[in-house]
Design a protein around this motif. Sequence first.
Motif, short mmCIF file in Angstrom:
data_model
loop_
_atom_site.label_atom_id
_atom_site.label_comp_id
_atom_site.label_asym_id
_atom_site.label_seq_id
_atom_site.Cartn_x
_atom_site.Cartn_y
_atom_site.Cartn_z
N UNK A 26 0.84 -1.17 -0.07
CA UNK A 26 0.02 0.07 0.05
C UNK A 26 0.72 1.37 -0.11
N UNK A 27 0.14 2.26 0.06
CA UNK A 27 0.88 3.72 0.27
C UNK A 27 0.79 4.43 1.40
N UNK A 29 0.06 7.14 4.15
CA UNK A 29 0.57 6.69 5.20
C UNK A 29 -0.16 5.23 5.83
N UNK A 30 -0.82 4.62 4.72
CA UNK A 30 -1.92 3.62 5.27
C UNK A 30 -1.11 2.21 4.49
N UNK A 31 0.08 2.00 4.78
CA UNK A 31 0.92 0.97 4.35
C UNK A 31 0.68 -0.11 5.39
N UNK A 32 0.45 -1.43 4.97
CA UNK A 32 0.28 -2.44 5.88
C UNK A 32 1.19 -3.51 5.83
N UNK A 33 1.74 -4.08 6.80
CA UNK A 33 2.69 -5.27 6.71
C UNK A 33 1.84 -6.42 6.76
N UNK A 34 2.69 -7.29 5.65
CA UNK A 34 2.20 -8.94 5.48
C UNK A 34 3.44 -9.81 5.67
N UNK A 35 3.00 -10.76 6.03
CA UNK A 35 3.95 -11.93 6.39
C UNK A 35 3.89 -12.71 5.17
#
Length: 267
Positions: A26-27, A29-35
């Motif tokens: 994502x972009x 400031x709404x970036x999310x982390x994924x494993x």
Amino acid sequence: MTTEEHTARAMVEAVGIGRDFTVAEGRFPRRVKRVVPAVRSIDLTVRPGEIVACLGPNGAGKSSTMKMLTGILSPTRGSLRVAGLEPSRRRTTLARRIGVVFGQRTGLWWDLPLRDSLELTRHLYRVPAAEHAHRYAELTELLELGPFLSTPVRQLSLGQRMRGDLTAALLHNPRLLVLDEPTIGLDVVSKATIRSFLARLNREEGTTILLTTHDLGDVERLCERVVVIDRGSVAFDGGLDGLRARDPGSDIETVVAGLYRDGAARP
């Protein structure tokens, strides 16, 4: 045989090892982390004196597995011992027991003559001078390094550089040699030289060899055992005869491709 005896005799003993990476999506400031699991679960035992080939499509988890075996990466899960050690915890000690060559990266000093690079390698591994002299002379003859020992590494051909990298990886006489795509980009003559040398090293010195490759010529000329990795798991582990028996009317490339779950990528 008890589990302890089995582990002691194995050069590589991996049980359920896996490796996850965390990626940001994502972009701002709404970036999310994924494993993302690069390696899901690998069981692998390699006994002393074996030559084992690891095959699989790009992104299957081969290189991440090799990096766990050499201590570059720590497993996210599972248990792993190489040459009797936990690689990520005993990386320095392990480095003195194994040799590692990554086909697309050199461990030599780019601007130094090959001879000087190999001398520096001796000091890194703390090889006694007399032992180094004997081993250096032996490898120089076997790999025919003489004509380009005075050449800066940056001026070597790909095949010459690979022979130099193999020498550097073997100067300390390791029990296990780990090769990641050792013949990538090499011409026919260079491939034949490398394959002949590795076969002799295994036959005469009993060196255990574990290699990843996309070149099935490496497999057919060197290996009796093949491990096929697809999507981070072992899809096949057995001998060449067992691999051929899965589809007797097809060549090995077709059989291996059939083991990949998506059926598209080929080694």
